[in-house]
Design a protein around this motif. Structure first.
Motif, PDB file in Angstrom:
ATOM      1  N   VAL A  53      -0.272   0.685  -2.773  1.00 39.40           N
ATOM      2  CA  VAL A  53       0.397   1.382  -1.682  1.00 39.40           C
ATOM      3  C   VAL A  53       0.776   2.644  -1.539  1.00 39.40           C
ATOM      4  N   CYS A  90       6.258   2.754   2.655  1.00 34.31           N
ATOM      5  CA  CYS A  90       7.148   2.271   2.297  1.00 34.31           C
ATOM      6  C   CYS A  90       8.799   2.556   2.431  1.00 34.31           C
ATOM      7  N   ALA A  98      -3.007  -1.241   2.414  1.00 32.02           N
ATOM      8  CA  ALA A  98      -2.370  -1.256   1.330  1.00 32.02           C
ATOM      9  C   ALA A  98      -3.855  -1.860   0.520  1.00 32.02           C
ATOM     10  N   VAL A 109       3.687  -2.561  -5.264  1.00 32.89           N
ATOM     11  CA  VAL A 109       4.448  -3.161  -4.650  1.00 32.89           C
ATOM     12  C   VAL A 109       4.042  -4.672  -6.095  1.00 32.89           C
ATOM     13  N   ASP A 122       7.155  -8.913  -4.341  1.00 26.67           N
ATOM     14  CA  ASP A 122       8.403  -8.166  -3.580  1.00 26.67           C
ATOM     15  C   ASP A 122       7.355  -8.280  -1.778  1.00 26.67           C
ATOM     16  N   THR A 123       6.369  -8.961  -1.748  1.00 25.90           N
ATOM     17  CA  THR A 123       6.303  -8.850  -0.615  1.00 25.90           C
ATOM     18  C   THR A 123       5.612 -10.193   0.036  1.00 25.90           C
ATOM     19  N   ARG A 158       4.593  -7.585   4.642  1.00 25.69           N
ATOM     20  CA  ARG A 158       5.667  -6.910   4.798  1.00 25.69           C
ATOM     21  C   ARG A 158       5.721  -6.890   3.415  1.00 25.69           C
ATOM     22  N   ILE A 159       6.340  -5.446   3.465  1.00 26.77           N
ATOM     23  CA  ILE A 159       6.967  -4.985   1.587  1.00 26.77           C
ATOM     24  C   ILE A 159       8.502  -5.708   1.715  1.00 26.77           C
ATOM     25  N   ASP A 167      10.271  -4.854  -1.296  1.00 29.71           N
ATOM     26  CA  ASP A 167      10.732  -4.701  -2.331  1.00 29.71           C
ATOM     27  C   ASP A 167      11.809  -2.707  -0.969  1.00 29.71           C
ATOM     28  N   VAL A 220      11.104   1.383  -3.169  1.00 30.41           N
ATOM     29  CA  VAL A 220       9.492   1.626  -2.907  1.00 30.41           C
ATOM     30  C   VAL A 220       9.329   2.991  -4.226  1.00 30.41           C
TER      31      VAL A 220
END
Length: 401
Positions: free
Chosen positions: A57, A62, A90, A107, A111-112, A121-122, A124, A127
């Protein structure tokens, strides 16, 4: 009679590194020493790669919580990405795969959340640029030394050498070591014992010590108490070896033929006795061609100790090692000792791990012939000459085996 330190200094003065040679890089070179620098032929890694399975990414995309990005391609290890990561995008990526242009962070997939419609969807919350990115050239840069002369080849070194495309390297060779046992009383391990005979333990023991010390052993057999036989075996050893070990026959008895035979064959003596116990009648000499000759006592524990204190350091020098040893440290003893010795004494001992560190335990041993008592030892405890009264916990010098 020489002190141990003086005798070792004389041995090391005459020990010179052998001429380097080019050899194929296999597991057989473990423990040998590089004689020339090795440089990297390419950056390593040759591309920036991912350290995790997840998504490549742009960290800036993020910054908002639970950012949603469009997945544009999948990049497995061994394949190059075909698309650059742009704003709001991404790439699915796997550990070891090249990072696509435009991406500056990875990532982890943990964490997604995968969404419908090829989106992710992120989750985390923080980042950062370069996270889980192993940048190109981090390990090594093309043209830069990755190993220098003097490096001892271990398993990791073999991996590094393979990584830079090396299939051969210039190394110091293993010294060839001829080994002779002496005495009419000796027979080999597979023989039946007759009256007055004992089996030859020095031959196998010194062969194994030579391998452990980095040498290439050639066992030449038993020299009976006959001048012609002894001379023929010793002459063969001198002609074929960098180092010749002769166990037994080096003292001053009527059947100790070795010293005179060595003189006849042109060996110059530099050490003939060492102030130590066990192992006082230890001989060291050299030939005009540079062969190192060690006459070790016939008692196996004496022979073992003499090898560790003098022969192994010499083998290390011949093999290109910078630190010949023997390796010494000071450790507390696990029990008290009270001994009286006319010479510095090297007792078989065991290293003992503990919550606060290592200590050393003296092993029971009945003297120079007691090879069975030596077998569990991984160290030699050094006791000074004279009355030695040592309390438990006293720091003592230890030679590591």
């Amino acid at each position: 009679m020489r002190e141990v330190a003086d005798a070792l200094a004389i041995v090391l003065k005459h020990a010179k590194p052998l001429k380097p040679e080019v050899t194929t890089l296999t597991a057989d070179v473990l423990g040998q020493v590089l004689a020339a620098d090795v440089v990297a032929d390419a950056d390593s890694p040759p591309f920036s790669k991912s350290l995790r399975d997840g998504f490549a990414v742009r960290a800036a995309d993020c910054a908002s919580p639970n950012a949603e990005l469009r997945v544009i391609e999948e990049v497995p290890a061994g394949k190059m990405p075909t698309k650059s990561v742009g704003a709001g995008e991404a790439s699915r990526i796997f550990t070891g795969a090249p990072i696509p242009d435009g991406a500056d962070a990875i990532v982890m997939q943990e964490d997604t959340q995968t969404l419908e419609g090829g989106r992710v969807r992120i989750t985390d919350p923080d980042v950062k640029p370069r996270q889980y990115v192993y940048a190109r050239g981090t390990e090594m840069r093309a043209g830069e030394p990755v190993m220098t002369a003097g490096t001892v080849i271990n398993p990791a070194a073999l991996g590094v050498l393979a990584n830079v495309g090396q299939t051969v390297a210039t190394v110091f060779p293993r010294p060839r070591v001829g080994i002779i046992a002496t005495g009419d009383e000796l027979v080999e391990a597979g023989a039946e014992l007759s009256a007055g005979q004992i089996r030859n333990s020095n031959g196998p023991m010194l062969t194994a010590q030579t391998v452990r010390g980095g040498g290439f052993p050639q066992y030449l057999g038993i020299a009976k108490d006959d001048r012609a036989v002894t001379k023929a075996l010793i002459a063969k050893g001198l002609a074929e070896s960098h180092v010749l070990l002769i166990a037994g026959g080096v003292s001053v008895g009527d059947f100790d033929l070795v010293p005179n035979v060595l003189k006849e064959l042109g060996v110059s003596f530099h050490v003939q006795q060492v102030r130590m116990k066990p192992g006082k009648p230890l001989l060291f000499g050299t030939t005009e061609t540079g062969v190192l000759v060690f006459g070790l006592p016939g008692n196996p524990v004496s022979s073992f100790v003499g090898f560790e204190l003098f022969v192994r350091p010499a083998l290390r020098i011949l093999g290109g090692h910078e630190a010949p040893g023997p390796r010494k440290i000071r450790l507390p003893v696990t029990e008290g000792l009270a001994e009286s010795n006319d010479r510095p004494t090297y007792k078989p001992a065991q290293l003992v791990p503990g919550e606060t560190g290592w200590s050393v335990r003296p092993l029971p041993n009945s003297g120079a012939p007691d090879l069975a008592g030596l077998q569990p030892a991984d160290a030699l405890l050094v006791l000074p000459a004279g009355e030695a009264r040592v309390d438990r916990g006293t720091l003592m010098e230890v030679v590591l085996l």
